[in-house]
Design an enzyme around this catalytic site. Structure first.
Site, PDB file in Angstrom:
ATOM      1  N   GLN A 186       5.372  -8.288  -3.426  1.00 61.51           N
ATOM      2  CA  GLN A 186       5.355  -9.258  -2.335  1.00 61.51           C
ATOM      3  C   GLN A 186       6.734  -9.902  -2.237  1.00 61.51           C
ATOM      4  OE1 GLN A 186       2.958  -9.655  -0.230  1.00 61.51           O
ATOM      5  NE2 GLN A 186       1.180  -8.765  -1.248  1.00 61.51           N
ATOM      6  N   TYR A 214      -6.717  -0.588  -3.991  1.00 60.29           N
ATOM      7  CA  TYR A 214      -5.285  -0.802  -3.689  1.00 60.29           C
ATOM      8  C   TYR A 214      -4.707  -1.916  -4.580  1.00 60.29           C
ATOM      9  CZ  TYR A 214      -7.550   0.672   0.760  1.00 60.29           C
ATOM     10  OH  TYR A 214      -8.333   1.254   1.722  1.00 60.29           O
ATOM     11  N   ASN A 219      -1.158  -7.532  -8.986  1.00 63.64           N
ATOM     12  CA  ASN A 219      -0.822  -8.855  -8.455  1.00 63.64           C
ATOM     13  C   ASN A 219      -2.055  -9.759  -8.376  1.00 63.64           C
ATOM     14  OD1 ASN A 219       1.017 -10.750  -7.123  1.00 63.64           O
ATOM     15  ND2 ASN A 219      -0.068 -10.254  -5.230  1.00 63.64           N
ATOM     16  N   GLU A 235      -5.694   2.416  -7.952  1.00 65.18           N
ATOM     17  CA  GLU A 235      -4.351   2.470  -7.356  1.00 65.18           C
ATOM     18  C   GLU A 235      -3.874   3.911  -7.451  1.00 65.18           C
ATOM     19  OE1 GLU A 235      -0.952   2.224  -5.606  1.00 65.18           O
ATOM     20  OE2 GLU A 235      -2.245   0.444  -5.654  1.00 65.18           O
ATOM     21  N   CYS A 320      -2.066  -7.219   5.733  1.00 63.50           N
ATOM     22  CA  CYS A 320      -0.708  -7.384   6.246  1.00 63.50           C
ATOM     23  C   CYS A 320      -0.616  -6.996   7.710  1.00 63.50           C
ATOM     24  CB  CYS A 320       0.291  -6.564   5.418  1.00 63.50           C
ATOM     25  SG  CYS A 320      -0.023  -4.790   5.420  1.00 63.50           S
ATOM     26  N   GLU A 354       0.590 -12.255   6.862  1.00 63.14           N
ATOM     27  CA  GLU A 354      -0.508 -11.862   5.982  1.00 63.14           C
ATOM     28  C   GLU A 354      -1.686 -12.763   6.321  1.00 63.14           C
ATOM     29  OE1 GLU A 354      -0.540  -9.780   2.935  1.00 63.14           O
ATOM     30  OE2 GLU A 354       1.424  -8.948   3.436  1.00 63.14           O
TER      31      GLU A 354
END
Length: 364
Positions: A186, A214, A219, A235, A320, A354
């Site tokens: 990010q 994902y 994070n 992922e 996003c 976002e």
């Protein structure tokens, strides 16, 4: 990287326009008014990349307007970038001008920094890198107190670490993150921290399990794992998987199982369409999933993955791209309703934003 229009005087107006755009997109679904999380007006971006533009014997940092790769915007500083990047820019420029070894056929410089004040510089060359370059780069890394990665065709030399270390505070706990060079992170650290805290609060304390699609470098995984019994996270990027595993270990988070599958592959696995060797030893039936967390790419969730999320009581969705978010919600709106909504201004002075929603199953 395109040059954004930097003008703090118009920030409040642009923020209100983004908020209204999100309200309009989610209005058909009866969404509550979004909670708005603003950004610092300058020095908010933790990463930046610049082409180098030659004028005579000098080379300058350069960016370009959207769609124009021939008219450079020459820069001496970059107000939207972190203070650390702005401190490093003139010192790096002096280094490539002062050293033929460092400057020869250098065409791009990339900066990656953190709120914890760590920094990594990637130098990209149109020539092979050798021991002489490495010796000069090691001196520069020591002088600037940074990590350096040199890249040329088929070669990558790492001076120090090939990642930076970040520290983010969620609900009073400090989480540490390794953020690899070349991998997605990010860009707006302060707003990212606000997103993490919002997601942590929106999920709430749960006694069941969480599916995360994902997950990137973990994070969101790290703080959300403290809210549930256990997590199955997926992922597809190898570098992100390695970073996520390191981050889980560094933070002593031991209730997460991470598998390298795409969201589409996991959907097939949960639907028992076909088995995957990467799921060997993992009993999917042992999970009691109550919530799913998704943070998909700009294209949003594909229809099958979107349909999969319908199974869950709660869908926590960070997006996003508000347009594809609205498309996914349209597919889910007959069974789920938006109970919380937020907008996070990750990208000031652009149209990008976002957003986050919590969808809960409609009462029968």
């Amino acid at each position: 990287m395109s040059a954004p229009q930097f003008d703090p005087a118009v920030y409040a107006t642009q923020l209100e326009e983004k908020k209204q755009r999100l309200i309009d997109l989610l209005a058909p679904f009866g969404a509550p008014e979004p909670q708005v999380f603003d950004s610092a007006r300058e020095h908010y971006r933790l990463r930046a990349e610049f082409r180098l533009w030659r004028e005579g014997e000098d080379r300058h940092y350069a960016m370009f307007a959207q769609g124009d790769k021939h008219t450079p915007i020459l820069l001496e500083d970059f107000p939207i970038a972190s203070r650390r990047i702005n401190q490093l820019m003139p010192r790096l420029k002096a280094a490539w001008h002062g050293s033929k070894v460092l400057g020869f056929k250098l065409f791009q410089a990339e900066f990656l920094t953190t709120l914890a004040d760590d920094a990594l510089i990637t130098l990209c060359y149109h020539r092979p890198l050798d021991e002489e370059w490495q010796a000069e780069a090691e001196k520069l890394a020591a002088e600037l107190q940074v990590n350096i990665v040199g890249r040329s065709r088929g070669k990558r030399i790492v001076i120090g670490r090939d990642f930076v270390e970040e520290k983010l505070t969620v609900a009073g706990r400090v989480f540490t993150y390794r953020q690899p060079e070349g991998a997605f992170t990010q860009p707006n650290g302060e707003v990212n921290q606000k997103m993490l805290n919002w997601a942590y609060e929106a999920l709430g304390e749960r006694q069941d399990d969480l599916l995360e699609l994902y997950c990137g470098n973990g994070n969101f995984t790290l703080p959300l794992a403290t809210r549930v019994r256990k997590v199955l996270a997926t992922e597809i990027s190898k570098s992100s998987v390695y970073a996520a595993l390191a981050n889980l270990a560094d933070n002593a988070v031991d209730n997460v199982t991470l598998v390298r599958l795409s969201a589409e592959e996991l959907t097939e696995a949960l639907n028992e369409v076909r088995p995957f060797r990467r799921l060997a030893g993992i009993d999917l039936k042992s999970y009691e999933f109550g919530s799913v967390f998704v943070d998909p790419p700009r294209a949003g969730m594909d229809p099958d993955t979107c349909e999969l999320t319908r199974r869950f009581e709660r869908i926590l969705y960070i997006s996003c791209n508000p347009e594809t978010l609205a498309e996914n919600i349209a597919q889910l709106s007959d069974t789920h309703e938006i109970t919380r909504c937020a907008m996070f201004d990750q990208f000031p002075y652009t149209h990008h934003m976002e957003s986050g929603v919590l969808l809960t199953r409609r009462k029968a």
